[in-house]
Design a protein around this motif. Structure first.
Motif, PDB file in Angstrom:
ATOM      1  N   TYR A 178       0.784  -1.239   0.000  1.00 41.60           N
ATOM      2  CA  TYR A 178       0.000   0.000   0.000  1.00 41.60           C
ATOM      3  C   TYR A 178       0.811   1.282   0.000  1.00 41.60           C
ATOM      4  CZ  TYR A 178      -3.670  -3.367   0.830  1.00 41.60           C
ATOM      5  OH  TYR A 178      -4.520  -4.443   0.706  1.00 41.60           O
ATOM      6  N   GLY A 234      -7.008  -0.246   9.265  1.00 43.92           N
ATOM      7  CA  GLY A 234      -6.894  -0.384   7.802  1.00 43.92           C
ATOM      8  C   GLY A 234      -8.005   0.357   7.086  1.00 43.92           C
ATOM      9  N   LYS A 293     -16.410   2.558   3.088  1.00 41.38           N
ATOM     10  CA  LYS A 293     -17.427   1.848   3.892  1.00 41.38           C
ATOM     11  C   LYS A 293     -17.677   2.570   5.216  1.00 41.38           C
ATOM     12  CE  LYS A 293     -15.687  -2.446   2.040  1.00 41.38           C
ATOM     13  NZ  LYS A 293     -14.642  -3.441   2.338  1.00 41.38           N
ATOM     14  N   ASP A 333      -4.044   3.524   9.463  1.00 42.25           N
ATOM     15  CA  ASP A 333      -3.645   2.879   8.206  1.00 42.25           C
ATOM     16  C   ASP A 333      -2.171   3.155   7.944  1.00 42.25           C
ATOM     17  OD1 ASP A 333      -5.578   1.844   5.577  1.00 42.25           O
ATOM     18  OD2 ASP A 333      -3.431   2.173   5.283  1.00 42.25           O
ATOM     19  N   TYR A 339      -1.311  -1.620  12.247  1.00 44.96           N
ATOM     20  CA  TYR A 339      -2.458  -1.876  13.139  1.00 44.96           C
ATOM     21  C   TYR A 339      -1.990  -1.890  14.594  1.00 44.96           C
ATOM     22  CZ  TYR A 339      -4.351  -4.181   8.890  1.00 44.96           C
ATOM     23  OH  TYR A 339      -4.761  -4.493   7.623  1.00 44.96           O
TER      24      TYR A 339
HETATM   25  C1  SAM Z   1      -7.613  -4.672   1.944  1.00 42.11           C
HETATM   26  S1  SAM Z   1      -7.466  -2.946   2.260  1.00 42.11           S
HETATM   27  C2  SAM Z   1      -9.052  -2.659   3.033  1.00 42.11           C
HETATM   28  C3  SAM Z   1      -9.454  -1.202   2.992  1.00 42.11           C
HETATM   29  C4  SAM Z   1     -10.834  -0.919   3.557  1.00 42.11           C
HETATM   30  N1  SAM Z   1     -10.883  -1.167   4.993  1.00 42.11           N
HETATM   31  C5  SAM Z   1     -11.865  -1.774   2.865  1.00 42.11           C
HETATM   32  O1  SAM Z   1     -12.510  -2.564   3.548  1.00 42.11           O
HETATM   33  O2  SAM Z   1     -12.035  -1.624   1.655  1.00 42.11           O
HETATM   34  C6  SAM Z   1      -6.366  -2.955   3.617  1.00 42.11           C
HETATM   35  C7  SAM Z   1      -6.035  -1.574   4.170  1.00 42.11           C
HETATM   36  O3  SAM Z   1      -5.287  -1.768   5.354  1.00 42.11           O
HETATM   37  C8  SAM Z   1      -4.037  -1.116   5.273  1.00 42.11           C
HETATM   38  N2  SAM Z   1      -3.056  -2.027   5.877  1.00 42.11           N
HETATM   39  C9  SAM Z   1      -2.636  -3.228   5.404  1.00 42.11           C
HETATM   40  N3  SAM Z   1      -1.816  -3.819   6.265  1.00 42.11           N
HETATM   41  C10 SAM Z   1      -1.695  -2.967   7.318  1.00 42.11           C
HETATM   42  C11 SAM Z   1      -0.994  -3.022   8.554  1.00 42.11           C
HETATM   43  N4  SAM Z   1      -0.258  -4.080   8.890  1.00 42.11           N
HETATM   44  N5  SAM Z   1      -1.134  -1.992   9.402  1.00 42.11           N
HETATM   45  C12 SAM Z   1      -1.905  -0.892   9.070  1.00 42.11           C
HETATM   46  N6  SAM Z   1      -2.583  -0.802   7.929  1.00 42.11           N
HETATM   47  C13 SAM Z   1      -2.495  -1.819   7.068  1.00 42.11           C
HETATM   48  C14 SAM Z   1      -3.774  -0.858   3.812  1.00 42.11           C
HETATM   49  O4  SAM Z   1      -2.999   0.297   3.606  1.00 42.11           O
HETATM   50  C15 SAM Z   1      -5.178  -0.739   3.245  1.00 42.11           C
HETATM   51  O5  SAM Z   1      -5.639   0.581   3.231  1.00 42.11           O
END
Ligand code: SAM
Length: 340
Positions: A55, A103, A109, A130, A158
């Motif tokens: 990301y 995230g 949503k 995020d 996270y």
């Molecule tokens: C699959 S997307 C989902 C986005 C949104 N919540 C949705 O449901 O459409 C995952 C999101 O989590 C963030 N993300 C992924 N791994 C992460 C981590 N370990 N810590 C923080 N954010 C993370 C990404 O940047 C991305 O915006």
């Protein structure tokens, strides 16, 4: 904020206006973590890249494109469930909750939850967490549409975000974790992560999690290998990111996107397959990588669940299920839990 001093040491604070502020780790720490993790995950025999590195700006934009693909059922299915649960979710809220999102991505949503909050409270506090800078753009867009919204964004992992929230103050939180992002965790790590969320929560907090369910293999594989090749670009983009940020020389033409459903482990596995024997230098991670033709770099697991497994998992990690909502096809579930 009782730990202001501590936070100022680990995070840089950016105040945009009275209703919008961000916390972000110092940039040297971010680059070092990226280089260190890439060095250790690509040096061994089973090579992998953690999915959180997908990301960057381009990766987040590609993910948004994935969300509207005809094959990618999770987003539209979760949105459908969220649209239907309005009054049922408000029964659990009393006007004093703050919204925390793990995230948050483009926060599309989130708007459906904010609409529910707007009906029961005048001032809404939202803490998106995020790892991607997309958080700043989505927060600014949200601010335009929700004038009563106070946003404190945490641009971090996270785990970092949860620790931040735990120490921030004593307000009541509804924590949401949508998009079945939890499915990226392998079972043991997932269990630890749920326990971490649980230990962060206060007795009266709530946690809403979206999880993708086991279904037909073809539907699953198509969702992660679409006909327009957007998911392939998303997967390959992580190599471009390493090229840009860690001074590497991956030639993207020498790799192919692969996605297959592993029925035994109930997960879609994504890989980047090396099409030739090749070596790649990643300067800032101090490695020279040798890849054989056909060798795989693992990039993502997306676990799928059965309702009985979700109940068991929640039970074992200290949660009590308040309610679960499914779509008509039973493709996806939203689970609301509290601390036992
Ligand atoms: C699959 S997307 C989902 C986005 C949104 N919540 C949705 O449901 O459409 C995952 C999101 O989590 C963030 N993300 C992924 N791994 C992460 C981590 N370990 N810590 C923080 N954010 C993370 C990404 O940047 C991305 O915006």
């Amino acid at each position: 904020m009782n730990t202001a001093l501590q936070k100022s040491l680990t995070y840089k604070k950016y105040v945009i206006d009275d209703n919008l502020q961000y916390f972000k780790p110092h940039s040297t720490k971010i680059e070092k973590t990226f280089a260190d993790e890439i060095c250790s995950s690509l040096s061994g025999d089973s090579k992998h890249i953690h999915p959180k590195f997908f990301y960057d700006k381009k990766g987040s934009a590609l993910f948004d494109k994935i969300c509207i693909l005809p094959e990618y059922y999770p987003t539209r299915t979760e949105i459908k469930i969220l649209k239907n649960l309005k009054s049922e979710l408000s029964e659990y809220l009393d006007g004093s909750f703050r919204l925390v999102e793990l995230g948050s991505g483009s926060s599309m949503k989130t708007r459906l939850i904010l609409d529910i909050f707007s009906k029961i409270q005048n001032k809404i506090e939202y803490f998106p967490i995020d790892i991607s800078e997309i958080l700043t753009e989505s927060s600014e867009l949200l601010q335009k549409d929700y004038p009563n919204l106070h946003i404190t964004g945490i641009i971090d992992t996270y785990e970092g975000g949860l620790e931040f929230i735990e120490k921030y103050d004593d307000k009541k939180n509804l924590i949401i974790f949508l998009g079945s992002s939890f499915g990226n965790f392998i079972p043991n790590e997932g269990k630890n992560f749920l326990q971490k969320i649980n230990s962060t929560m206060k007795k009266e907090d709530l946690f809403l999690i979206g999880l993708d369910l086991v279904k037909d293999k073809k539907i699953l594989e198509n969702a992660y290998d679409d006909s327009q090749g957007i998911t392939a670009n998303f997967n390959l983009n992580v190599l471009s990111r390493i090229n840009d940020e860690l001074d590497a020389d991956f030639d993207l033409n020498n790799f192919e996107h692969c996605a297959k459903y592993n029925e035994k482990d109930q997960r879609v596995e994504m890989y980047l397959k090396s099409l030739v024997n090749q070596s790649v230098i990643i300067s800032k991670a101090n490695i020279s990588l040798k890849l054989k033709q056909g060798e795989l770099i693992h990039t993502e697991h997306s676990h799928k669940y059965k309702i009985s497994q979700i109940k068991d998992l929640m039970e074992k990690t200290g949660f009590e299920i308040k309610q679960n909502w499914l779509d008509v096809n039973k493709h996806y579930a939203l689970i609301l839990v509290s601390k036992k």
